[in-house]
Scaffold this motif. Structure first.
Motif, PDB file in Angstrom:
ATOM      1  N   GLN A  21       0.569  -1.048   0.021  1.00 16.36           N
ATOM      2  CA  GLN A  21       0.020   0.103   0.018  1.00 16.36           C
ATOM      3  C   GLN A  21       0.864   1.286  -0.096  1.00 16.36           C
ATOM      4  OE1 GLN A  21      -2.389   0.216   3.233  1.00 16.36           O
ATOM      5  NE2 GLN A  21      -3.539   2.103   2.568  1.00 16.36           N
ATOM      6  N   GLN A  54       2.065   5.028   0.945  1.00 19.49           N
ATOM      7  CA  GLN A  54       1.849   5.993   1.620  1.00 19.49           C
ATOM      8  C   GLN A  54       3.234   6.867   2.182  1.00 19.49           C
ATOM      9  OE1 GLN A  54       0.815   4.121   5.662  1.00 19.49           O
ATOM     10  NE2 GLN A  54       2.120   2.386   5.347  1.00 19.49           N
ATOM     11  N   ALA A  81       8.817   7.446   1.542  1.00 18.44           N
ATOM     12  CA  ALA A  81       7.541   6.841   0.530  1.00 18.44           C
ATOM     13  C   ALA A  81       7.502   5.315   0.873  1.00 18.44           C
ATOM     14  CB  ALA A  81       7.905   7.040  -1.005  1.00 18.44           C
ATOM     15  N   SER A 115       5.979   2.488  -2.549  1.00 22.70           N
ATOM     16  CA  SER A 115       5.878   3.265  -3.701  1.00 22.70           C
ATOM     17  C   SER A 115       7.081   4.060  -3.912  1.00 22.70           C
ATOM     18  CB  SER A 115       4.634   4.259  -3.561  1.00 22.70           C
ATOM     19  OG  SER A 115       4.739   4.918  -2.420  1.00 22.70           O
ATOM     20  N   ASN A 164       3.728  16.373   1.497  1.00 23.08           N
ATOM     21  CA  ASN A 164       2.740  16.143   0.389  1.00 23.08           C
ATOM     22  C   ASN A 164       3.588  15.627  -0.929  1.00 23.08           C
ATOM     23  OD1 ASN A 164       0.976  17.699  -1.999  1.00 23.08           O
ATOM     24  ND2 ASN A 164      -0.218  16.535  -0.443  1.00 23.08           N
ATOM     25  N   ASP A 222       3.074  13.252  -5.068  1.00 28.13           N
ATOM     26  CA  ASP A 222       2.547  12.235  -5.847  1.00 28.13           C
ATOM     27  C   ASP A 222       3.524  11.270  -5.656  1.00 28.13           C
ATOM     28  OD1 ASP A 222       1.607  14.626  -8.318  1.00 28.13           O
ATOM     29  OD2 ASP A 222       0.663  14.145  -6.616  1.00 28.13           O
ATOM     30  N   ARG A 267      -0.879   9.088  -7.567  1.00 31.09           N
ATOM     31  CA  ARG A 267      -1.920   9.940  -6.976  1.00 31.09           C
ATOM     32  C   ARG A 267      -1.100  10.699  -5.990  1.00 31.09           C
ATOM     33  NH1 ARG A 267      -5.374   7.068  -2.706  1.00 31.09           N
ATOM     34  NH2 ARG A 267      -5.090   9.066  -1.701  1.00 31.09           N
ATOM     35  N   ASN A 268      -1.918  11.748  -5.562  1.00 32.45           N
ATOM     36  CA  ASN A 268      -1.342  12.590  -4.432  1.00 32.45           C
ATOM     37  C   ASN A 268      -1.511  12.137  -2.835  1.00 32.45           C
ATOM     38  OD1 ASN A 268      -1.797  15.430  -2.483  1.00 32.45           O
ATOM     39  ND2 ASN A 268      -0.103  15.392  -3.877  1.00 32.45           N
ATOM     40  N   TYR A 269      -0.754  12.116  -2.055  1.00 28.89           N
ATOM     41  CA  TYR A 269      -0.644  11.526  -0.954  1.00 28.89           C
ATOM     42  C   TYR A 269      -0.480  12.853   0.079  1.00 28.89           C
ATOM     43  CZ  TYR A 269      -1.170   6.896  -2.603  1.00 28.89           C
ATOM     44  OH  TYR A 269      -1.856   5.843  -3.169  1.00 28.89           O
ATOM     45  N   TRP A 270      -0.810  12.586   1.298  1.00 25.77           N
ATOM     46  CA  TRP A 270      -0.405  13.347   2.475  1.00 25.77           C
ATOM     47  C   TRP A 270       0.203  12.376   3.609  1.00 25.77           C
ATOM     48  CZ3 TRP A 270      -0.332  18.608   3.128  1.00 25.77           C
ATOM     49  CH2 TRP A 270      -1.068  19.607   2.247  1.00 25.77           C
ATOM     50  N   GLN A 322       0.774  11.372   7.419  1.00 25.66           N
ATOM     51  CA  GLN A 322      -0.230  11.323   8.862  1.00 25.66           C
ATOM     52  C   GLN A 322       0.275  12.805   9.599  1.00 25.66           C
ATOM     53  OE1 GLN A 322       2.618   9.871   8.672  1.00 25.66           O
ATOM     54  NE2 GLN A 322       3.587   9.686  10.888  1.00 25.66           N
TER      55      GLN A 322
END
Length: 123
Positions: A1, A3, A24, A27, A96, A98, A110-113, A115
């Motif tokens: 996954q 993240q 990251a 990914s 933040n 991609d 896709r774009n991720y933030w 935690q």
């Protein structure tokens, strides 16, 4: 996954330093901007540092000279070095970016933030 996993926050006295990490997981960073934001108590999230796709670096005026963004591609990690910390730097810090991850022969971006990681500076 896929993240973004942040670490490195904590409680520090004014004048101290911290290094925040944003890794990251599952990914890799796509060839787009990587940003650090922070959210002060009761305020909107604000951009503090950018590592652009072209390798350009930019900082918010309020942190210039004290914050340094860098990346280690081998570790798939971006860092934010914060020096000369002030009580007004107390905030939750977010990265933040991609991220690209692949499932079989198909890859997705896709774009991720992250935690968020809490930085608290005591006077």
């Amino acid at each position: 996954q896929a993240q973004l996993v942040e670490s490195g926050g904590g409680l520090v006295q004014a004048g101290g330093s911290l290094r925040l990490s944003c890794a990251a997981s599952g990914s890799f960073f796509s060839n787009n901007n990587i940003d650090w934001y922070r959210q002060l108590p009761g305020k909107q999230r604000e951009l503090v540092a950018t590592f652009s796709s072209r390798g350009n670096i930019d900082y918010a005026d309020s942190v210039k000279g004290r914050f340094t963004i860098s990346r280690d591609n081998a570790k798939n990690t971006v860092y934010l070095q914060i020096n000369s910390l002030k009580p007004e730097d107390t905030a939750v810090y977010y990265c933040n970016a991609d991220l690209t991850y692949c499932a079989g022969t198909t890859c997705f971006t896709r774009n991720y933030w992250g935690q968020g990681t809490q930085v608290t500076v005591s006077s």
